[in-house]
Design a protein around this motif. Structure first.
Motif, PDB file in Angstrom:
ATOM      1  N   ALA A   1      -1.619  27.997 -16.308  1.00 34.21           N
ATOM      2  CA  ALA A   1      -2.982  27.930 -16.843  1.00 34.21           C
ATOM      3  C   ALA A   1      -3.825  29.162 -16.516  1.00 34.21           C
ATOM      4  CB  ALA A   1      -3.679  26.668 -16.314  1.00 34.21           C
ATOM      5  N   VAL A   2      -3.570  29.821 -15.397  1.00 41.01           N
ATOM      6  CA  VAL A   2      -4.453  30.910 -14.980  1.00 41.01           C
ATOM      7  C   VAL A   2      -3.708  32.249 -14.865  1.00 41.01           C
ATOM      8  CG1 VAL A   2      -6.043  31.702 -13.185  1.00 41.01           C
ATOM      9  CG2 VAL A   2      -5.920  29.271 -13.750  1.00 41.01           C
ATOM     10  N   THR A   3      -2.607  32.258 -14.131  1.00 42.97           N
ATOM     11  CA  THR A   3      -1.944  33.525 -13.835  1.00 42.97           C
ATOM     12  C   THR A   3      -1.326  34.166 -15.076  1.00 42.97           C
ATOM     13  OG1 THR A   3      -1.480  32.809 -11.592  1.00 42.97           O
ATOM     14  CG2 THR A   3      -0.156  34.617 -12.431  1.00 42.97           C
ATOM     15  N   VAL A   4      -0.586  33.390 -15.858  1.00 42.82           N
ATOM     16  CA  VAL A   4       0.087  33.956 -17.036  1.00 42.82           C
ATOM     17  C   VAL A   4      -0.928  34.538 -18.031  1.00 42.82           C
ATOM     18  CG1 VAL A   4       1.521  33.421 -19.036  1.00 42.82           C
ATOM     19  CG2 VAL A   4       2.194  32.615 -16.767  1.00 42.82           C
ATOM     20  N   PRO A   5      -2.011  33.812 -18.370  1.00 44.62           N
ATOM     21  CA  PRO A   5      -2.983  34.427 -19.289  1.00 44.62           C
ATOM     22  C   PRO A   5      -3.637  35.691 -18.713  1.00 44.62           C
ATOM     23  CG  PRO A   5      -3.315  32.062 -19.225  1.00 44.62           C
ATOM     24  CD  PRO A   5      -2.341  32.388 -18.145  1.00 44.62           C
ATOM     25  N   LEU A   6      -4.005  35.646 -17.426  1.00 47.19           N
ATOM     26  CA  LEU A   6      -4.632  36.827 -16.828  1.00 47.19           C
ATOM     27  C   LEU A   6      -3.679  38.020 -16.817  1.00 47.19           C
ATOM     28  CD1 LEU A   6      -6.646  35.406 -13.779  1.00 47.19           C
ATOM     29  CD2 LEU A   6      -7.551  36.429 -15.857  1.00 47.19           C
ATOM     30  N   VAL A   7      -2.456  37.793 -16.397  1.00 45.98           N
ATOM     31  CA  VAL A   7      -1.488  38.891 -16.332  1.00 45.98           C
ATOM     32  C   VAL A   7      -1.144  39.368 -17.750  1.00 45.98           C
ATOM     33  CG1 VAL A   7       0.870  39.512 -15.672  1.00 45.98           C
ATOM     34  CG2 VAL A   7      -0.565  38.234 -14.086  1.00 45.98           C
ATOM     35  N   GLY A   8      -1.017  38.441 -18.692  1.00 51.02           N
ATOM     36  CA  GLY A   8      -0.703  38.815 -20.074  1.00 51.02           C
ATOM     37  C   GLY A   8      -1.785  39.698 -20.679  1.00 51.02           C
ATOM     38  N   VAL A   9      -3.025  39.269 -20.556  1.00 52.31           N
ATOM     39  CA  VAL A   9      -4.130  40.071 -21.083  1.00 52.31           C
ATOM     40  C   VAL A   9      -4.223  41.395 -20.317  1.00 52.31           C
ATOM     41  CG1 VAL A   9      -6.644  40.168 -21.336  1.00 52.31           C
ATOM     42  CG2 VAL A   9      -5.417  38.088 -21.944  1.00 52.31           C
ATOM     43  N   GLY A  10      -3.984  41.336 -19.012  1.00 52.91           N
ATOM     44  CA  GLY A  10      -4.017  42.551 -18.208  1.00 52.91           C
ATOM     45  C   GLY A  10      -2.963  43.551 -18.630  1.00 52.91           C
ATOM     46  N   VAL A  11      -1.756  43.100 -18.879  1.00 52.72           N
ATOM     47  CA  VAL A  11      -0.683  44.004 -19.320  1.00 52.72           C
ATOM     48  C   VAL A  11      -1.031  44.587 -20.690  1.00 52.72           C
ATOM     49  CG1 VAL A  11       1.732  44.085 -20.070  1.00 52.72           C
ATOM     50  CG2 VAL A  11       1.127  42.945 -17.932  1.00 52.72           C
ATOM     51  N   PHE A  12      -1.548  43.745 -21.585  1.00 57.23           N
ATOM     52  CA  PHE A  12      -1.944  44.231 -22.909  1.00 57.23           C
ATOM     53  C   PHE A  12      -2.998  45.331 -22.792  1.00 57.23           C
ATOM     54  CE2 PHE A  12      -4.990  43.989 -26.421  1.00 57.23           C
ATOM     55  CZ  PHE A  12      -4.163  44.352 -27.482  1.00 57.23           C
TER      56      PHE A  12
END
Length: 179
Positions: free
Chosen positions: A51-62
């Motif tokens: 819920a939190v880490t994957v979206p943050l890391v995904g947007v961060g990598v993008f």
């Protein structure tokens, strides 16, 4: 601001990793104290990560990748601008001089010049064989012209200026010299 996306991307990646670390620490501390069962701690950690880490890391990598691409594009545009400035300031510029000034290979200079021509930003003459760029004013000047003072062969001295090496006279070019 160039590089802002890259910085925000790094911050988001670190925030995502921090959230996973804190959630894991809290949940496994609860398991160690006996407040939570092991499956409950794993489930809680999984939910926090999904819920939190994957979206943050995904947007961060993008944002990080996009920021790096923007920086590379900005650096290329800056090199193109410097080439245009050199041609406008000097009237005549050799590819070798551009390559030395910008720390590029000749092929890279040719690629940048082709890009400028393709964008309709460079208007002048190009001698691809000898690797020389001429400003528009200089390319319009008939090089067979003689010095109006002594009749000697004139040389390009800078933007809009032709200088006679024999007598030192300077001929200032006008925009309507093409006639």
């Amino acid at each position: 601001m160039v590089g802002a996306g890259k910085l925000i991307g790094i911050i988001l990646i670190l925030a995502g990793i921090l959230v996973a670390f804190l959630a894991g620490s809290y949940l496994f501390a609860g398991y160690a104290e006996g407040r939570l069962s092991f499956p409950a701690a794993i489930l809680g950690l999984s939910i926090a990560i999904i819920a939190v880490t994957v979206p943050l890391v995904g947007v961060g990598v993008f944002l990080l990748v996009k920021g790096r691409m923007e920086e590379a594009q900005f650096a290329r545009l800056e090199k193109e601008r410097k080439i245009l400035d050199m041609v406008l300031a000097q009237g005549k510029v050799r590819f070798a001089d551009v390559a030395l000034t910008l720390n590029l290979r000749r092929e890279e200079v040719e690629d940048l010049v082709r890009s400028l021509v393709g964008k309709n930003l460079f208007s002048g003459a190009i001698n691809w064989q000898d690797g020389i760029l001429y400003s528009k004013e200089v390319s319009q000047f008939n090089l067979d012209r003689k010095c109006p003072n002594c009749g000697g062969q004139v040389e390009i001295a800078g933007k809009g200026v032709i200088k006679c090496p024999w007598c030192g006279s300077e001929v200032f070019l006008h925009r309507d010299l093409s006639a």
